[in-house]
Write an enzyme that holds these catalytic residues in place. Structure first.
Site, short mmCIF file in Angstrom:
data_model
loop_
_atom_site.label_atom_id
_atom_site.label_comp_id
_atom_site.label_asym_id
_atom_site.label_seq_id
_atom_site.Cartn_x
_atom_site.Cartn_y
_atom_site.Cartn_z
N GLU A 197 0.50 -1.69 -0.37
CA GLU A 197 -0.47 0.12 -0.23
C GLU A 197 0.64 1.02 -0.14
O GLU A 197 0.12 2.10 0.50
CB GLU A 197 -1.22 0.26 1.02
CG GLU A 197 -1.77 -1.41 1.29
CD GLU A 197 -2.80 -0.12 -0.38
OE1 GLU A 197 -3.10 0.66 -0.89
OE2 GLU A 197 -3.21 -1.26 -0.48
N GLY A 198 2.01 1.15 -0.63
CA GLY A 198 2.82 2.10 -0.78
C GLY A 198 3.88 2.11 -0.45
O GLY A 198 3.80 2.67 1.30
#
Lengths: 600, 600
Positions: free
Chosen positions: A442-443
């Site tokens: 998720e980054g």
């Protein structure tokens, strides 16, 4: 060894003293509920997590999923846990009653999810992913797709995945190459390979619904040509009945450091005639749909990191309270009794550090969830829009702070146990391994730093950032009038000043030159995150101070004194480096930028 | 994927440009050697490490040692590696020629050892432990014990262990309870359990020589009643021939997070009639003997941490140079080519961080080895004594800095590879797991902080500390006159000022009250470590600057420019928090001390 998953007193403090969760009961959507319903939901989550998830956490780690060329095998406890979660209604808990949901508020469900994450983050990942995929279907798919797929995703017959990443592209979604070729019947045929797809194959459910980003033949290059498709593992007819296999094949499993019971897969779409996929929403708008879901997923990952940090804290504290070793400095008598290691100042320092990371991260996630809730259900349009702006601004820190500092909390847990922390006979090393994924998916911090400084700060004229500064100033004002908190407010106030100065400077740097201006975005993200969590600690301290003034005693006084002391630790030690960091950022330090590849 | 173990250019820089290793050739002990001998030794280490150690590093991790109730099994490559190491003479390399050794200097052997650590730290641990045990035998055992055991330990027939820790005592050696009962024949019978004994059982060698700390019946309590015993797994007659099993039993293997090919054992001494042990040196002086060996072991652990940090750096750099992903900020054209991730400023920041930790740690270990060498072979008595004082003072940082920051370098390696860093298909996650042991064994940061602030600083009237400050001031003066280094020297000078102020303040605090004065010893240790490594980076920068001024070009200029840029990174970013940290320490911050157990 303790079997506690979270601290219930802490959770009720966060939900009902720090956040005003009961105010939600006044909103029409929750008018049928009352506080006992919220508490019963949490209790159910805790019970199922303890009975169906925690007991196989270690076993699943030691017996990771295998693929025999035909089927993926998980230990059977995984299926029992999936079923229990679904049967209790958690897959559909935030959906409206008319759609078969429990119509419960986001913040209560996040708090419930924290129990599952604490118990067994790898097993509950299947549920977490399915909830996310179902949200996409619900929000953007056509009525007919919804009718065919959603009911089975809400009651646990079908699970879901998010299939974004490809081998050649990683974080840069604009470069994805999976191709979607239009078919005469209105569907598409997909061809391409996806990698690191969590839950991409298993036998837990009758079907797996992949939410796939792909590029329609002839679509524009880059992020503007990406569309979202629903691609089932097994085809489903109009009545929702499953039939033949789709052309989606498991190319292989990846073998992770932790989170092992979640299959990480390489999936081939279209080895033969093409994987049948259905366009979700409009063509070329896939990325914008994904972005609308990403806030949820990012809070979810951060919550997992927080729960693992909390587990590391609980277990280290339990050990420190039981393990006798050594004596205090100055105590020279070798015949005197050993002290428990919690008596050593350095162990207390480590436990305080864990406490501030774990409870600060949990507070950040629940606060973000309350903003999400307000953005959707606050009565006033202005309040909804404010909450939405604020959440959008804060998401990079909400994702990054718990992920980064959560791993540190797990690392400290290993250290407090020493040799015992390093062996698989104790659970700390697994928390450390499991938690290490969270700063990646998720980054990464790098991605979120660019998002914050390159985009979020100036979104809608900087509305979110202005709101944030106002909120913190308000908190400072309130805390400044409290005897226990004035000194804490003073320290945080200095940190906020630095943040504001450096933000102004950096925005100027970015405007002048994006490449150099963004080169220190990651340390800026970290600085912002610490001010943000510092503000939450100040708010927690103020609640605690008021409760003590109001006469809390016994274990309640202990609890609130712990909050105050942890807030002191945070302001003293965790904010200490901010001045120096801000000076480097404001001076546009070029060391990373000027470094050359060939000099390494 | 690269198969490089270390950077040879880096090693020659450290040995011959930063340190003046060639000066050793003028000392009588090394008069027979020349520089080609040193280089050939390093080359041999590199070749054996690459051929016998590296190839099974991953396999041994996946197939850890097992115990079938009778024997411990390791994968067979372990034995081949042990033999190759022994046959090349590395077990005896620092011993005098007359004892069958190669009579090589410490710093060359440490540099050789770095290759083995980089290749397979878990397999080479058996050799590392044997060298340490043999040193104890050589230095303190009686002639007859030496004759019976030492030759076999030097040629690889016997291996050795250090058996200190017990289940109930951990780091507090004064509380150990293993009992040694005098026997009429002059030997002893030992009874007790030891835990976390690395290499405590295996089938690599004909015998295992345990160096065991125990308490002779009736000895004083605490550290003053501890004696050192040689306890063989299999009894050895006067001619050195092995015979019957001793009463030493493997109670079980422990299962570690990493370092898996090194057995970690629980050993029972004296389940039956008592384990036959031989007193080494005098009764009740065991701990002082161990302490004399600990400097060696601590440099050794730190070197292992540095080598793993270096491996993480090399592999991350290799990946960053090959992996294309995304575009630079400001580059909006989706049809333009992807850049390799080493072009992203944030990735360069991470690589710089790794470089400063890995090369700074390696420099610290080799510098410490050169002090060890000087303490033993420097021509002037004053130089020997100065080196000894300085080394003793610095050991807490020598052990702690590479262990702490080495794990961070390995953590960053995982992060640079992202999803690929998290899976066992790439080597980064193993480096991360292996390296995590190093902040635990041979003394945690907490232990070393107490040792530094409570003991080392004031040892011999503070002689070591005075010498250190003089050395750094000298370095600052030289660097201050160099155009490339003056700004770096200015920053380090400020950090040294802070260190000196805070040291004075803390010594006053400790004198007033040991318990409170030592409560922040760990952050002080960290601050000291960063100044120390900052000084080494300044020295490296000065060497590089002079080489550039002297006309280095091409890849040589690249190498030296990299040194200068890394030094800039270190002074700017790694020293940045020191002012704030020093203020907290000088103000006798009480947050950890005042925290109460029941408040957690």
């Amino acid at each position: 060894m303790t079997d506690a998953l979270l601290n219930e007193r802490e959770l009720s403090f966060q939900l009902y003293e720090l956040l005003d969760t009961e105010v939600l009961l006044q909103r029409p959507r929750y008018a049928e509920h009352d506080r006992p319903v919220f508490d019963a939901t949490l209790q159910t989550a805790r019970t199922i997590a303890a009975e169906y998830f925690a007991p196989h956490n270690q076993k699943a780690d030691a017996h990771e999923p295998t693929f025999d060329g035909e089927k993926v095998k998980l230990i059977p406890e995984t299926k029992a846990a999936w079923d229990a979660f679904a049967e209790a209604g958690f897959l559909a808990a935030h959906h409206n009653a008319e759609d078969g949901g429990l119509q419960l508020p986001e913040v209560i469900l996040r708090a419930s999810m924290a129990y599952f994450n604490a118990a067994n983050i790898a097993t509950v990942a299947y549920s977490f992913l399915t909830i996310g995929a179902a949200n996409l279907v619900k929000s953007f798919a056509s009525d007919s797709l919804r009718q065919r797929f959603l009911p089975a995703m809400l009651d646990g017959r079908f699970s879901g995945t998010m299939a974004l990443t490809e081998p050649g592209q990683g974080s840069a979604l604009g470069d994805l190459r999976t191709l979607a070729r239009p078919h005469e019947d209105g569907s598409y045929r997909l061809f391409g390979q996806k990698m690191f797809i969590s839950g991409g194959d298993h036998e837990l459910t009758d079907n797996i619904v992949h939410m796939v980003l792909a590029r329609i033949e002839g679509a524009p290059a880059g992020t503007r040509g990406i569309s979202l498709f629903l691609v089932p593992k097994i085809l489903v007819d109009d009545d929702g009945q499953i039939g033949a296999r789709n052309d989606v094949a498991l190319a292989g499993l990846l073998h992770k450091l932790g989170y092992r019971n979640t299959t990480s897969t390489v999936l081939n779409f279209g080895e033969d005639t093409g994987a049948i996929g259905y366009l979700v929403g409009e063509a070329n708008k896939g990325l914008s749909y994904m972005f609308q879901m990403m806030n949820e997923a990012r809070i979810g990952v951060a919550l997992g990191a927080s729960a693992l940090a909390y587990q590391s804290f609980i277990h280290a504290l339990d050990y420190a309270r039981e393990r006798p070793q050594g004596r205090l400095p100055g105590s020279k008598d070798p015949l005197s009794a050993q002290v428990r290691i919690v008596e050593h100042a350095d162990v207390r320092r480590m436990l305080l550090q864990q406490k501030t990371y774990a409870e600060g991260s949990l507070a950040l996630c629940l606060y973000a969830s309350s903003l999400y809730e307000d953005a959707h259900t606050a009565p006033e349009p202005q309040a909804r829009s404010d909450a939405s702006e604020l959440l959008d601004l804060l998401i990079p820190m909400v994702k990054s702070y718990p992920s980064k500092y959560g791993v540190i909390a797990s690392d400290i847990g290993v250290q407090i146990l020493g040799g015992s922390g390093y062996i698989r006979e104790y659970p700390l090393e697994q928390f450390y391994r499991d938690n290490r994924l969270n700063p990646i998916h998720e980054g990464t911090e790098g991605i979120h730093g660019l998002d914050l400084l390159g985009r979020k700060l100036q979104q809608n004229g900087g509305a979110g950032y202005r709101l944030f500064c106002q909120q913190v100033r308000l908190g400072l004002e309130q805390a400044g009038r409290d005897d226990n908190c004035a000194a804490l407010a003073y320290l945080l106030s200095g940190a906020l000043d630095r943040l504001q100065e450096v933000t102004e400077s950096l925005l100027g740097q970015v405007a002048a030159d994006a490449h150099s201006g963004l080169s220190n975005a990651t340390p800026y993200l970290d600085l912002f995150g610490r001010v943000l969590v510092g503000w939450l600690w100040l708010r927690m301290a103020l609640v605690a101070s008021r409760a003590l003034s109001a006469g809390a005693n016994g274990s309640e006084a202990d609890f609130y004194n712990g909050k105050l002391q942890a807030a002191r630790y945070f302001m003293d030690w965790e904010l200490a480096g901010i001045d120096a960091q801000a000076r480097l950022l404001a001076s546009a330090n070029r060391t990373s930028l000027d470094m050359q590849d060939q000099w390494f």
